[in-house]
Design an enzyme around this catalytic site. Structure first.
Site, PDB file in Angstrom:
ATOM      1  N   MET A  99     -42.724  32.747  17.194  1.00 53.13           N
ATOM      2  CA  MET A  99     -43.184  33.669  16.150  1.00 53.13           C
ATOM      3  C   MET A  99     -42.059  34.346  15.375  1.00 53.13           C
ATOM      4  O   MET A  99     -42.268  35.421  14.815  1.00 53.13           O
ATOM      5  CB  MET A  99     -44.112  34.716  16.774  1.00 53.13           C
ATOM      6  CG  MET A  99     -45.369  34.115  17.333  1.00 53.13           C
ATOM      7  SD  MET A  99     -46.295  33.183  16.061  1.00 53.13           S
ATOM      8  CE  MET A  99     -47.554  32.444  17.066  1.00 53.13           C
ATOM      9  N   ARG A 100     -40.893  33.737  15.334  1.00 52.69           N
ATOM     10  CA  ARG A 100     -39.796  34.305  14.549  1.00 52.69           C
ATOM     11  C   ARG A 100     -39.211  33.243  13.620  1.00 52.69           C
ATOM     12  O   ARG A 100     -39.246  32.056  13.942  1.00 52.69           O
ATOM     13  CB  ARG A 100     -38.690  34.833  15.465  1.00 52.69           C
ATOM     14  CG  ARG A 100     -39.100  36.101  16.170  1.00 52.69           C
ATOM     15  CD  ARG A 100     -38.106  36.480  17.241  1.00 52.69           C
ATOM     16  NE  ARG A 100     -38.704  37.491  18.097  1.00 52.69           N
ATOM     17  CZ  ARG A 100     -38.614  38.802  17.895  1.00 52.69           C
ATOM     18  NH1 ARG A 100     -37.903  39.266  16.900  1.00 52.69           N
ATOM     19  NH2 ARG A 100     -39.208  39.648  18.707  1.00 52.69           N
ATOM     20  N   GLY A 143     -48.289  28.742  25.472  1.00 53.59           N
ATOM     21  CA  GLY A 143     -47.662  27.435  25.636  1.00 53.59           C
ATOM     22  C   GLY A 143     -48.618  26.275  25.748  1.00 53.59           C
ATOM     23  O   GLY A 143     -48.288  25.255  26.352  1.00 53.59           O
ATOM     24  N   HIS A 194     -47.923  24.562  12.625  1.00 51.28           N
ATOM     25  CA  HIS A 194     -48.499  25.772  12.024  1.00 51.28           C
ATOM     26  C   HIS A 194     -50.013  25.600  11.938  1.00 51.28           C
ATOM     27  O   HIS A 194     -50.494  24.541  11.524  1.00 51.28           O
ATOM     28  CB  HIS A 194     -47.896  26.001  10.634  1.00 51.28           C
ATOM     29  CG  HIS A 194     -48.396  27.266  10.023  1.00 51.28           C
ATOM     30  ND1 HIS A 194     -47.939  28.509  10.411  1.00 51.28           N
ATOM     31  CD2 HIS A 194     -49.363  27.487   9.088  1.00 51.28           C
ATOM     32  CE1 HIS A 194     -48.585  29.435   9.731  1.00 51.28           C
ATOM     33  NE2 HIS A 194     -49.451  28.845   8.928  1.00 51.28           N
TER      34      HIS A 194
END
Ligand code: GAR
Length: 208
Positions: free
Chosen positions: A97-98, A17, A116
């Site tokens: 991460m999905r 985070g 990203h």
């Protein structure tokens, strides 16, 4: 300025985070006119949830279900419900991460943003900094983009280049990319929630 008129942001993350931390610092310094109303993670015990709790921000683990790369339908509905209950107007992916699927995108059309760790369209997907090292590029960086149905394919809002040094390891490169992320993401969010970015198809136009 009263809290009630600040745009509400919901954050989704799977890791420590640090981008969320940078967003919080930008809000606290008065630079980013927004409030984080909820933080959600697909990873139980993720650092991002502890960080949210330490700031008295509602923090929720949502079990992702049986798929590795996306949320199952139940998890997706739980996330949408939590975000809606907490009044989120923007959904900010900070190390999530999905891939998000149709229902999610339809619930927040043109309102989901991601960071990203590469200069897209190079190196989409996982461990982009390692992909950059393996490929041997001399520059990589980070990209803030809108989220669409693809993997890291949405309209690009901003990018920041980072040089790859001869003695870089994937970890040292990722650390330097992250330093750029912590500056770029809050700055883009500030412009976005202030209505200073207009999106037309693949192009984003900034009002200065
Ligand atoms: C960041 O580098 C972010 O760009 C990356 O994960 C890291 C999360 O760090 N995201 C992706 O790779 C998404 N495909 P953080 O938890 O410290 O913000």
């Amino acid at each position: 300025m009263g809290d009630e008129i600040l745009p509400k942001i919901g954050i989704l993350g799977s890791g420590k985070g640090s981008n969320f931390g940078a967003i919080l610092r930008s809000i606290q310094s008065g630079d980013l006119p927004a409030q984080v109303s909820v933080v959600i993670s697909d990873v139980e015990g993720a650092g991002i949830l502890d960080l949210a709790a330490a700031h008295n921000i509602p923090a929720h683990f949502v079990a992702p279900g049986k798929f590795r790369a996306r949320l199952d339908e139940e998890a997706e509905s739980s996330c949408i419900r939590l975000l809606t209950e907490h009044g989120a107007q923007w959904v900010v992916l900070a190390g999530f991460m999905r891939v998000l699927k149709g229902a999610f995108l339809e619930a927040f059309p043109e309102r989901i943003v991601n960071i990203h760790p590469s200069l897209l369209p190079s190196f989409p997907g996982l461990r982009a900094w390692e992909q950059a090292c393996d490929y041997g590029v001399k520059y990589t960086g980070c990209t803030v983009h809108m989220v669409d149905r693809g993997i890291d394919t949405g309209t690009i809002l901003a990018q920041e280049p980072v040089p790859v040094l001869d003695n870089d390891t994937p970890d040292s490169l990722h650390q330097r990319i992250q330093q750029s992320e912590w500056i770029l993401y809050p700055a883009v969010l500030k412009a976005l929630v202030s209505g200073r970015i207009t999106i037309r198809g693949r192009n984003a136009f900034w009002k200065r």
